[in-house]
Design an enzyme around this catalytic site. Structure first.
Site, short mmCIF file in Angstrom:
data_model
loop_
_atom_site.label_atom_id
_atom_site.label_comp_id
_atom_site.label_asym_id
_atom_site.label_seq_id
_atom_site.Cartn_x
_atom_site.Cartn_y
_atom_site.Cartn_z
N GLY A 92 11.88 27.90 53.03
CA GLY A 92 11.37 27.29 51.81
C GLY A 92 12.51 26.69 51.03
O GLY A 92 12.91 27.21 49.99
N ALA A 144 13.37 23.70 45.51
CA ALA A 144 14.35 23.68 44.42
C ALA A 144 15.30 24.87 44.48
O ALA A 144 16.52 24.70 44.57
CB ALA A 144 13.62 23.63 43.08
N GLU A 147 1.35 31.02 39.91
CA GLU A 147 1.69 32.38 40.35
C GLU A 147 1.00 33.42 39.47
O GLU A 147 1.63 34.33 38.94
CB GLU A 147 3.21 32.56 40.31
CG GLU A 147 3.96 31.68 41.30
CD GLU A 147 5.46 31.88 41.21
OE1 GLU A 147 6.04 32.42 42.15
OE2 GLU A 147 6.05 31.47 40.18
N SER A 167 7.51 27.63 34.52
CA SER A 167 7.14 27.21 35.87
C SER A 167 5.63 27.14 36.03
O SER A 167 5.11 26.27 36.76
CB SER A 167 7.73 28.17 36.90
OG SER A 167 7.26 29.49 36.69
N LYS A 179 13.02 40.25 33.70
CA LYS A 179 12.58 38.86 33.83
C LYS A 179 11.06 38.76 33.81
O LYS A 179 10.49 37.87 33.17
CB LYS A 179 13.13 38.23 35.11
CG LYS A 179 12.78 36.74 35.15
CD LYS A 179 13.32 36.01 36.34
CE LYS A 179 12.93 34.52 36.21
NZ LYS A 179 13.19 33.78 37.43
N GLY A 213 15.37 27.53 46.84
CA GLY A 213 15.87 27.79 48.19
C GLY A 213 16.90 26.77 48.64
O GLY A 213 17.94 27.12 49.22
N ASN A 246 4.58 32.55 30.45
CA ASN A 246 3.99 31.64 31.44
C ASN A 246 2.50 31.42 31.20
O ASN A 246 2.05 30.28 31.10
CB ASN A 246 4.26 32.17 32.85
CG ASN A 246 5.58 31.68 33.42
OD1 ASN A 246 5.64 30.68 34.11
ND2 ASN A 246 6.65 32.41 33.14
#
Length: 326
Positions: free
Chosen positions: A7, A10, A287, A275, A206, A12, A214
């Site tokens: 993957g 960005a 996510e 994100s 985090k 990876g 998010n």
């Protein structure tokens, strides 16, 4: 030393590019589509805050079988995509291959390597059928926390805006030779990658922000400065974080800062899109499960109610379904 980035988007691609530039490991990338084609034709370009470099001869493919067993596989896909590549990753796995789970949120291996009633429990929100646990194996897992802000600005080009922290740690808390060797490689590549003996606490610090900021950003369209600067959305985020903190502490998590300091840290980032908001605006799956549903599951496991989290994630799921992002 052979390292494959599964993957190479960005994050990876950035990690792989930094490792490959250092030249202390044989680095390969798994990518797809126009991004892969551009890397194969023109190399991988990293545009950093202070410099830009291009790796002309980096190995990139969409077929893991071409690469063979690796010492480390860093899976840098979104959490909801990992189960789908378990079969494809098998050619990369030798007897001693370690797999670095470079995802946001609660990792699929979370309850491996700890004692007590939750020992070896599966996190259904991120691994509903146990496919990752059974197909990769928790004994291979090395945890990490991603602090890099990066994006693929055009095929074959990754822009690294900020962030150099990438702590790593064994689920068991041991300082094994494999995690120390990985840390050394990452530090040599320019990252701050200490070996942590309590990587779960790092993950929660985090996650604390991700699980609140998010979803609120995706629902409102607001950036971090607006969420933290508005008393109403700030209060919602704080309630979500306190609900999560109670769950984490009951699981033995140590929080090095308090909730208000964590919120102020997010405020200091400024007008940043989360994100989840970026994914929503791009029409990509968000996510939700790794960042929020897993918290609901852990709340049920530990006997902690999560009323604010439940309300926010219910609204978020409905919005995501309407937009085809869930």
């Amino acid at each position: 030393m052979k390292i494959c980035i599964y993957g190479a988007g960005a994050i990876g691609g950035l990690i792989g590019g930094l490792l490959a530039r250092k030249g202390e490991a044989e680095v390969s990338l798994i990518a797809r589509g126009p991004h892969l084609a551009a890397i194969q034709k023109n190399g991988l370009t990293i545009k950093g805050p202070d410099e830009t470099f291009t790796l002309d001869n980096i190995t990139a493919t969409d077929d893991p079988a071409e690469l063979g067993p690796q010492d480390y596989v860093i899976i840098a896909l979104k959490a909801h995509s990992v189960a789908g590549i378990v079969d494809k990753v098998q050619p990369l796995l030798g007897p001693e291959t370690a797999v670095v789970a470079a995802q946001n949120g609660v990792p699929w291996w979370y309850f491996y390597g700890i004692e007590g009633e939750t020992k070896n429990r599966r996190v259904k929100a991120v691994d509903p059928d146990g496919k990752i646990w059974d197909g990769i194996g928790p004994e291979r897992a090395i945890g990490c926390v991603i602090y890099q802000a990066a994006e693929v600005t055009e095929p074959g080009v990754i822009t690294h805006m900020a962030g150099d922290r990438f702590p790593v740690g064994e689920p068991t808390g041991e300082r094994t030779e494999r995690v120390k060797a990985l840390s050394k490689l990452l530090i040599g590549a320019g990252l701050k990658a200490p070996v942590r003996t309590d990587i779960r606490s790092d993950i929660w610090v985090k996650l604390w922000g991700n699980l609140s900021f998010n979803p609120i950003s995706a629902l409102t369209g607001a950036t971090l400065d607006l969420i933290t600067g508005n008393p109403e959305t700030r209060a919602v985020a704080r309630k979500m974080m306190l609900e999560a903190q109670a769950i984490g502490e009951s699981l033995g998590v140590n929080y090095p800062i308090d909730v208000d300091a964590r919120i102020e840290g997010a405020a200091g980032v400024g007008p940043h899109k989360t994100s989840m908001l970026v994914d929503l605006e791009s029409g990509r799956p968000m996510e939700i499960d790794a960042l929020v549903t897993a918290l609901q599951e852990m709340g049920a496991i530990t006997g902690h109610e999560t009323p604010t989290i439940d309300t926010v994630v219910s609204l978020l799921r409905q919005k995501a379904r309407l937009l085809g992002c869930y």
